[in-house]
Design an enzyme around this catalytic site. Sequence first.
Site, PDB file in Angstrom:
ATOM      1  CB  SER A  16      -0.916  -0.013   1.219  1.00  8.61           C
ATOM      2  OG  SER A  16      -0.214   0.439   2.344  1.00  8.61           O
ATOM      3  CB  CYS A  17      -0.216   4.755  -0.265  1.00 12.61           C
ATOM      4  SG  CYS A  17       0.362   6.441  -0.105  1.00 12.61           S
ATOM      5  N   PRO A  18       2.957   4.324   0.973  1.00  8.85           N
ATOM      6  CG  PRO A  18       4.871   5.452   1.770  1.00  8.85           C
ATOM      7  CD  PRO A  18       3.766   4.519   2.197  1.00  8.85           C
ATOM      8  CG  MET A  19       5.531   0.349   1.276  1.00  9.78           C
ATOM      9  SD  MET A  19       6.830   1.415   1.946  1.00  9.78           S
ATOM     10  CE  MET A  19       8.278   0.479   1.503  1.00  9.78           C
ATOM     11  CG  ASP A  43      -2.403   1.518  -3.537  1.00 17.58           C
ATOM     12  OD1 ASP A  43      -3.611   1.701  -3.330  1.00 17.58           O
ATOM     13  OD2 ASP A  43      -1.533   2.378  -3.320  1.00 17.58           O
TER      14      ASP A  43
END
Lengths: 79, 158
Positions: A16-19, A43
Amino acid sequence: MSDLKADLTLDNSGLSCPMPIIKTKKAMDGMKVGEILKMIATDPGSVSDIQAWVKKTGQELVGQETEGNKFVFYIRKVK
Amino acid sequence: MSEESAKRLAIIATHGTLDMAYPPFILSTAAVAMEMEAAIFFTFFGLEILKKGKIDKLKVSPVANPAMPMKIPNIIAMLPGMTPLATIMMNSWMRKAKVPKLSELLETALDMGVRLIGCQMTMDVMGVKKEDLIDGIEIGGAATFLEFASQNAITLSF
């Protein structure tokens, strides 16, 4: 779209964000100008985020497709 | 990238709670991925985030928090055990959504070169010593943060 030849594939499925953008940035740093990264993410936010990321960093989104629940991006390193 | 585009992200973190600790780390690591520089100034209760062994033990309070998905009246939310319960629930939602743990985001931030600045004045007020805080951070005051923020920066406060 999928006839684009990727030099490197990065699977960010499940992240998920920010990965997804962090891993995209790290992968792109290790590539040569002209090469294409195929980045896969699940995502839904990454659709907007990758567009924003290329706009800010000056890289080029050359292709984008959806396969089931996966979003696939082809990004060319231009600088 | 246009010439006017901001080059820096300068964040102030003032809350030592689970929900308020996430945005500074998510935004600062994303900023570095977008080829910006980023710094977070941890002040007042935000300094708690930088204490050794604390980051994965931060809690979220259900009191005066009407956005919590679990609707509990304040008079019940204030009872002992309700804050740990809300924290367990929020951590499980985060895990289910595969959001990284705060300690993982902290490590990513340090690895990517996000400047983490602990507030000296808060340390004096709360009796916090440098050795109580994690390695790899800086200690500074308002001027340290403002000098960074004064150059083409987006500034946010949490």
